[in-house]
Design a protein around this motif. Sequence first.
Motif, PDB file in Angstrom:
ATOM      1  N   THR A 221       0.757  -1.287  -0.152  1.00  0.00           N
ATOM      2  CA  THR A 221      -0.238  -0.019  -0.014  1.00  0.00           C
ATOM      3  C   THR A 221       1.034   1.224  -0.002  1.00  0.00           C
ATOM      4  OG1 THR A 221       0.218   0.401   2.439  1.00  0.00           O
ATOM      5  CG2 THR A 221      -1.668  -1.148   1.480  1.00  0.00           C
ATOM      6  N   SER A 222       0.240   2.443  -0.181  1.00  0.00           N
ATOM      7  CA  SER A 222       0.842   3.753  -0.136  1.00  0.00           C
ATOM      8  C   SER A 222       1.436   4.029   1.321  1.00  0.00           C
ATOM      9  CB  SER A 222       0.227   4.636  -0.582  1.00  0.00           C
ATOM     10  OG  SER A 222      -1.441   4.880   0.187  1.00  0.00           O
ATOM     11  N   ARG A 223       1.013   3.155   2.192  1.00  0.00           N
ATOM     12  CA  ARG A 223       1.402   3.543   3.714  1.00  0.00           C
ATOM     13  C   ARG A 223       2.312   2.065   4.227  1.00  0.00           C
ATOM     14  NH1 ARG A 223      -3.526   6.103   6.859  1.00  0.00           N
ATOM     15  NH2 ARG A 223      -2.079   5.848   8.607  1.00  0.00           N
ATOM     16  N   GLY A 224       2.905   1.347   3.294  1.00  0.00           N
ATOM     17  CA  GLY A 224       3.645   0.260   3.416  1.00  0.00           C
ATOM     18  C   GLY A 224       2.893  -1.144   3.270  1.00  0.00           C
ATOM     19  N   PHE A 225       3.826  -2.176   3.469  1.00  0.00           N
ATOM     20  CA  PHE A 225       3.406  -3.596   3.431  1.00  0.00           C
ATOM     21  C   PHE A 225       2.388  -3.861   4.591  1.00  0.00           C
ATOM     22  CE2 PHE A 225       3.656  -8.108   4.688  1.00  0.00           C
ATOM     23  CZ  PHE A 225       2.862  -8.561   3.393  1.00  0.00           C
ATOM     24  N   ILE A 226       1.210  -4.514   4.303  1.00  0.00           N
ATOM     25  CA  ILE A 226       0.067  -4.899   5.451  1.00  0.00           C
ATOM     26  C   ILE A 226      -0.146  -6.497   5.275  1.00  0.00           C
ATOM     27  CG2 ILE A 226      -2.150  -4.631   6.554  1.00  0.00           C
ATOM     28  CD1 ILE A 226      -2.110  -1.840   5.276  1.00  0.00           C
ATOM     29  N   GLY A 227       0.213  -7.166   6.337  1.00  0.00           N
ATOM     30  CA  GLY A 227       0.170  -8.721   6.178  1.00  0.00           C
ATOM     31  C   GLY A 227      -1.176  -9.261   6.339  1.00  0.00           C
ATOM     32  N   ALA A 228      -1.581 -10.030   5.624  1.00  0.00           N
ATOM     33  CA  ALA A 228      -3.001 -10.854   6.173  1.00  0.00           C
ATOM     34  C   ALA A 228      -3.100 -12.298   5.969  1.00  0.00           C
ATOM     35  CB  ALA A 228      -4.011  -9.825   4.944  1.00  0.00           C
ATOM     36  N   GLY A 229      -4.143 -12.657   6.707  1.00  0.00           N
ATOM     37  CA  GLY A 229      -4.450 -14.093   6.734  1.00  0.00           C
ATOM     38  C   GLY A 229      -5.395 -14.350   5.310  1.00  0.00           C
ATOM     39  N   LYS A 230      -6.113 -13.473   5.153  1.00  0.00           N
ATOM     40  CA  LYS A 230      -7.179 -13.268   4.198  1.00  0.00           C
ATOM     41  C   LYS A 230      -7.235 -11.759   3.706  1.00  0.00           C
ATOM     42  CE  LYS A 230      -9.818 -17.318   5.576  1.00  0.00           C
ATOM     43  NZ  LYS A 230     -11.225 -17.865   6.132  1.00  0.00           N
ATOM     44  N   VAL A 231      -7.583 -11.739   2.408  1.00  0.00           N
ATOM     45  CA  VAL A 231      -7.609 -10.432   1.817  1.00  0.00           C
ATOM     46  C   VAL A 231      -8.923 -10.469   0.937  1.00  0.00           C
ATOM     47  CG1 VAL A 231      -7.058  -8.837   0.176  1.00  0.00           C
ATOM     48  CG2 VAL A 231      -5.257  -9.913   1.478  1.00  0.00           C
ATOM     49  N   GLY A 232      -9.911  -9.607   1.337  1.00  0.00           N
ATOM     50  CA  GLY A 232     -11.122  -9.527   0.825  1.00  0.00           C
ATOM     51  C   GLY A 232     -11.410  -8.155  -0.166  1.00  0.00           C
ATOM     52  N   CYS A 233     -11.400  -8.241  -1.443  1.00  0.00           N
ATOM     53  CA  CYS A 233     -11.938  -6.976  -2.314  1.00  0.00           C
ATOM     54  C   CYS A 233     -13.146  -6.630  -2.727  1.00  0.00           C
ATOM     55  CB  CYS A 233     -10.927  -7.403  -3.741  1.00  0.00           C
ATOM     56  SG  CYS A 233      -9.458  -7.995  -3.382  1.00  0.00           S
ATOM     57  N   ALA A 234     -13.550  -5.447  -2.413  1.00  0.00           N
ATOM     58  CA  ALA A 234     -14.820  -5.074  -2.651  1.00  0.00           C
ATOM     59  C   ALA A 234     -14.815  -3.356  -2.899  1.00  0.00           C
ATOM     60  CB  ALA A 234     -15.708  -5.199  -1.193  1.00  0.00           C
ATOM     61  N   VAL A 235     -14.393  -3.203  -4.198  1.00  0.00           N
ATOM     62  CA  VAL A 235     -14.096  -1.954  -4.784  1.00  0.00           C
ATOM     63  C   VAL A 235     -14.685  -1.369  -5.888  1.00  0.00           C
ATOM     64  CG1 VAL A 235     -11.865  -1.722  -3.718  1.00  0.00           C
ATOM     65  CG2 VAL A 235     -12.220  -2.769  -6.056  1.00  0.00           C
ATOM     66  N   ALA A 236     -16.009  -2.135  -6.085  1.00  0.00           N
ATOM     67  CA  ALA A 236     -17.120  -1.821  -7.179  1.00  0.00           C
ATOM     68  C   ALA A 236     -16.255  -1.485  -8.450  1.00  0.00           C
ATOM     69  CB  ALA A 236     -17.745  -0.657  -6.577  1.00  0.00           C
ATOM     70  N   GLY A 237     -16.553  -0.113  -9.133  1.00  0.00           N
ATOM     71  CA  GLY A 237     -16.132  -0.088 -10.320  1.00  0.00           C
ATOM     72  C   GLY A 237     -14.571  -0.038 -10.723  1.00  0.00           C
ATOM     73  N   ASN A 238     -13.895  -0.071  -9.506  1.00  0.00           N
ATOM     74  CA  ASN A 238     -12.343  -0.363  -9.665  1.00  0.00           C
ATOM     75  C   ASN A 238     -12.101  -1.585  -9.429  1.00  0.00           C
ATOM     76  OD1 ASN A 238     -11.093   2.323 -10.106  1.00  0.00           O
ATOM     77  ND2 ASN A 238     -12.304   2.919  -8.188  1.00  0.00           N
ATOM     78  N   SER A 239     -12.997  -2.685  -9.738  1.00  0.00           N
ATOM     79  CA  SER A 239     -12.615  -4.051  -9.492  1.00  0.00           C
ATOM     80  C   SER A 239     -11.582  -4.548 -10.414  1.00  0.00           C
ATOM     81  CB  SER A 239     -13.817  -4.876  -9.590  1.00  0.00           C
ATOM     82  OG  SER A 239     -14.669  -4.626  -8.602  1.00  0.00           O
ATOM     83  N   GLY A 240     -11.759  -4.258 -11.777  1.00  0.00           N
ATOM     84  CA  GLY A 240     -10.733  -4.624 -12.836  1.00  0.00           C
ATOM     85  C   GLY A 240      -9.273  -4.066 -12.568  1.00  0.00           C
ATOM     86  N   ARG A 241      -9.218  -2.865 -12.214  1.00  0.00           N
ATOM     87  CA  ARG A 241      -7.908  -2.498 -11.910  1.00  0.00           C
ATOM     88  C   ARG A 241      -7.264  -3.207 -10.865  1.00  0.00           C
ATOM     89  NH1 ARG A 241      -8.080   4.289 -12.687  1.00  0.00           N
ATOM     90  NH2 ARG A 241      -9.656   4.016 -11.174  1.00  0.00           N
TER      91      ARG A 241
END
Length: 416
Positions: A221-241
């Motif tokens: 991210t723009s604020r550094g790396f963030i670790g995660a066990g799971k990542v969920g994506c919910a960004v509507a019209g920016n989903s493709g990018r």
Amino acid sequence: MRYSGFTVIKEALRGHKGWKPAWRDPEPKQKYDIVIIGGGGHGLATAHYLAKVYGFRNVAVIEKGWIGGGNVGRNTTIIRSNYLLDGNEPFYEFSLKLWEGLEQDLNYNAMVSQRGIINLIHSDAQRDAFTRRGNAMILNGADAELLDAEQVRKEYPFLNFDNARFPIKGGLAQRRGGTVRHDAVAWGYARSADSHGVDIIQNCEVTGFHIENGRCVGVETSRGFIGAGKVGCAVAGNSGRLMGMAGMRLPIESHVLQAFVSEGLKPLLPGVITFGAGHFYVSQSDKGGLVFGGDIDGYNSYAQRGNLPVVEDVCEGGMALMPMIGRARLLRMWGGIMDMSMDGSPIIDRTHIDGLYFNGGWCYGGFKATPASGHCFAHLLAKDEPHPTATAYRFDRFRTGRMIDEKGMGNQPNLH
């Protein structure tokens, strides 16, 4: 702080010195159990239900802008569950039931107003289609009422019933439908998620996924790396990018959908109306403005603004339905980026990358789906299995031929 009438009175007597920020502004941790990308309605609702229903507290919502700056604050605020197909109707009815208890669940005034919605009928064939839709709604536990022309006239006497091209012959009503204050939904979910320990991190743009041996272990991210066990994506019209950063090409196109608000008027519309001979829908806000919209712009775009041909088309629909709208002055207009799927229905599913999950393809249905989308996505993230009302919203339906094409338009996203 719990909001109540007593709290308002107490703070008024104290000079309103005791109010606290609705949510914290924390620095991101090095790692979370679950990271949700997208601080809109769906992402925040997911965080709320993950924490409150499924007990996950080490959760972060990361948003590249500010809370309420995306589609959740750029829509026409309508809620309903008047769908036809079995893959859709149970889900949207689940969402409407969640809307009905939302303010108590969040302890927040989201201004849920079940003022009703009427889809107008303009031909005999359309009456047959709406009768079928109403029966499907009732079979799935929703409410539906078929109205004749005189019943519609009693509620909306100012409509152009005798239009030679588009005579109004009746309508399909759902009395439990209505409107909700869109940005209050974002604020309410954010406040509730924060109160359950979720970190809401604004101004934090995702620049890439960290994938090791086929598993997503975090995000750059723009604020550094963030670790995660799971990542969920919910960004509507920016989903493709976004999903393109993980090497995925989605069955989704992005289009802009415009919305409009007129100057404030005296109370005029008791509920929500949709024009059956074109694409036009309108309601009246609590401030008096007519809130209306129509078709998406047909070309692909990531812009939050639209083009004049669609403005003209929307205004033509309004004038055909209620000519007096031509006397109202337009106060403002805006655009939201729609994630238009190939069959017009959403996707809530795991991806082929372990630990990476996707929620998108909402087309026009994103706002009304907010509570159920969040609940079902939280269920998927917590249990690794789809919620019973969202079993049809899988990626593989496009491979297996199990499309959920509510409009029967085929694989043209701009027509859904």
